[in-house]
Design a protein around this motif. Structure first.
Motif, PDB file in Angstrom:
ATOM      1  N   SER A  42     -17.788 -38.397  50.371  1.00 24.73           N
ATOM      2  CA  SER A  42     -18.713 -39.534  50.333  1.00 24.73           C
ATOM      3  C   SER A  42     -18.577 -40.368  49.066  1.00 24.73           C
ATOM      4  CB  SER A  42     -20.159 -39.047  50.479  1.00 24.73           C
ATOM      5  OG  SER A  42     -20.487 -38.151  49.429  1.00 24.73           O
ATOM      6  N   GLY A  43     -17.843 -39.869  48.070  1.00 21.71           N
ATOM      7  CA  GLY A  43     -17.615 -40.635  46.854  1.00 21.71           C
ATOM      8  C   GLY A  43     -18.314 -40.111  45.612  1.00 21.71           C
ATOM      9  N   LYS A  44     -18.954 -38.951  45.709  1.00 22.25           N
ATOM     10  CA  LYS A  44     -19.719 -38.420  44.564  1.00 22.25           C
ATOM     11  C   LYS A  44     -18.815 -38.170  43.361  1.00 22.25           C
ATOM     12  CE  LYS A  44     -21.320 -34.781  46.707  1.00 22.25           C
ATOM     13  NZ  LYS A  44     -20.617 -34.936  48.010  1.00 22.25           N
ATOM     14  N   SER A  45     -17.749 -37.412  43.558  1.00 24.87           N
ATOM     15  CA  SER A  45     -16.856 -37.076  42.438  1.00 24.87           C
ATOM     16  C   SER A  45     -16.182 -38.321  41.879  1.00 24.87           C
ATOM     17  CB  SER A  45     -15.797 -36.069  42.895  1.00 24.87           C
ATOM     18  OG  SER A  45     -16.393 -34.840  43.268  1.00 24.87           O
ATOM     19  N   SER A  46     -15.797 -39.237  42.752  1.00 23.98           N
ATOM     20  CA  SER A  46     -15.152 -40.472  42.291  1.00 23.98           C
ATOM     21  C   SER A  46     -16.097 -41.265  41.402  1.00 23.98           C
ATOM     22  CB  SER A  46     -14.719 -41.317  43.490  1.00 23.98           C
ATOM     23  OG  SER A  46     -13.750 -40.640  44.266  1.00 23.98           O
ATOM     24  N   LEU A  47     -17.358 -41.361  41.797  1.00 27.59           N
ATOM     25  CA  LEU A  47     -18.323 -42.109  41.006  1.00 27.59           C
ATOM     26  C   LEU A  47     -18.511 -41.466  39.634  1.00 27.59           C
ATOM     27  CD1 LEU A  47     -20.206 -44.562  41.107  1.00 27.59           C
ATOM     28  CD2 LEU A  47     -22.021 -43.019  41.890  1.00 27.59           C
ATOM     29  N   LEU A  55     -11.552 -42.710  36.093  1.00 26.12           N
ATOM     30  CA  LEU A  55     -11.235 -43.668  37.153  1.00 26.12           C
ATOM     31  C   LEU A  55     -11.911 -44.997  36.823  1.00 26.12           C
ATOM     32  CD1 LEU A  55      -9.796 -43.955  39.890  1.00 26.12           C
ATOM     33  CD2 LEU A  55     -11.894 -43.152  40.995  1.00 26.12           C
ATOM     34  N   ARG A  56     -11.094 -45.999  36.462  1.00 22.26           N
ATOM     35  CA  ARG A  56     -11.639 -47.283  36.019  1.00 22.26           C
ATOM     36  C   ARG A  56     -12.167 -48.081  37.215  1.00 22.26           C
ATOM     37  NH1 ARG A  56     -11.167 -50.731  31.592  1.00 22.26           N
ATOM     38  NH2 ARG A  56      -9.695 -49.313  30.552  1.00 22.26           N
ATOM     39  N   PRO A  57     -13.364 -48.644  37.106  1.00 24.04           N
ATOM     40  CA  PRO A  57     -13.893 -49.460  38.194  1.00 24.04           C
ATOM     41  C   PRO A  57     -13.016 -50.681  38.478  1.00 24.04           C
ATOM     42  CG  PRO A  57     -15.638 -48.860  36.660  1.00 24.04           C
ATOM     43  CD  PRO A  57     -14.344 -48.467  36.017  1.00 24.04           C
ATOM     44  N   GLU A  58     -12.826 -50.951  39.751  1.00 24.40           N
ATOM     45  CA  GLU A  58     -12.128 -52.171  40.148  1.00 24.40           C
ATOM     46  C   GLU A  58     -13.047 -53.368  39.978  1.00 24.40           C
ATOM     47  OE1 GLU A  58     -11.251 -53.231  44.427  1.00 24.40           O
ATOM     48  OE2 GLU A  58      -9.234 -52.711  43.733  1.00 24.40           O
ATOM     49  N   THR A  59     -14.321 -53.164  40.308  1.00 19.66           N
ATOM     50  CA  THR A  59     -15.349 -54.168  40.063  1.00 19.66           C
ATOM     51  C   THR A  59     -16.591 -53.454  39.541  1.00 19.66           C
ATOM     52  OG1 THR A  59     -16.250 -54.036  42.313  1.00 19.66           O
ATOM     53  CG2 THR A  59     -14.514 -55.648  41.920  1.00 19.66           C
TER      54      THR A  59
END
Length: 273
Positions: A42-47, A55-59
């Protein structure tokens, strides 16, 4: 150790052509324990990786007390943010005490030795996760659960104002799950933690953010977020939510689907309650 404010504002993350997180905003106020919940993928670890600068934000932006986390000097960031990740890959040829002492590095100059204050903080961090008896053991000979506790102790010894943890209760038995989350709850710091166990999240977190397919589906106090309807939509399972008679926290009980329930013996059905 003082608490800090974390603001994630409209963050999107990608890996190659894959969108991992889409326009997520989140606030963790000073001293709060904020939980990230949601199914696998769901994106928890990525966040979380965007917060501790993997992991640098794209936006969007990640700010710590108003400062762009990605613009902070490395040393200042290390004094502010500590992270405990799911799989560290660490195989230190060090004693447990030496591993925990690594948490003091951001507060030292090159070649500085440990002070009595450092020793006290290291001892307190070990005690907080019930690892004092492990202090002289080789880290690389510990079990998975023991290693996890030691890595959490290292983060505590760092004295961050923001602590970011990705499934810190993985590999831990029930007693140590409660010990670790209780220690986090007592910290004078802000905590952002991803958890799979919804009942632990409901009891220990001030607020929850529910992620699904890289987006925030719901956020708020656990009692407002953990509803049967949301759990059905996000996890695809039936659930009952009651108020625990002693703690007052929401208590989630997942229900077997009907075909399995009909075929299961009565004593097996009781395990879901």
């Amino acid at each position: 150790m003082t608490a800090t404010e974390l603001v994630i504002d409209g963050v999107s993350l990608t890996a190659g052509a894959q969108r991992l997180v889409e326009d997520v905003s989140l606030t963790a106020r000073p001293g709060e324990v904020v939980g990230l919940v949601g199914p696998n993928g769901s994106g928890k670890s990525s966040l979380l990786r965007a917060v501790y600068r993997i992991l640098r934000p794209e936006t969007g932006r990640v700010t710590v007390d108003g400062a762009d986390a990605w613009a902070l000097p490395v040393r200042r960031l290390a004094r502010t943010v500590a992270a405990v990740v799911q799989e560290s890959g660490a195989a230190f040829d060090l004693s447990v005490r030496e591993v925990v002492a690594m948490g003091r590095t951001p507060h030292k100059r090159l070649l500085d030795g440990d002070t009595p204050e450092d020793a006290g903080l290291i001892g307190a961090a070990l005690a907080a996760v019930d690892a004092t008896a492990l202090a002289d053991r080789p880290f690389d000979r510990l079990s998975g659960g023991e290693r996890q506790r030691v890595l959490i102790a290292r983060a505590l010894a760092q004295q961050p104002s923001l602590l970011v943890l990705d499934e810190p209760t993985n590999h831990l038995d029930v007693r140590h799950q409660l010990d670790v989350l209780g220690a986090l709850r007592r910290l004078p710091a802000t905590v952002l933690v991803a958890l799979h166990d919804l009942n632990l999240a409901a009891y220990y977190c001030d607020r929850l953010y529910v992620l699904r397919d890289g987006r925030v589906t719901a956020s708020g106090a656990p009692a407002d977020v953990l509803t049967p309807r949301l759990l059905s939509e996000v996890y695809g399972v039936a659930a009952e939510v009651a108020v625990h008679p002693r703690t007052g926290a929401p208590q989630v009980t997942f229900l077997p689907d009907e075909p399995h329930a009909a075929a299961a013996p009565a004593e097996a059905d009781a395990s879901f309650r």
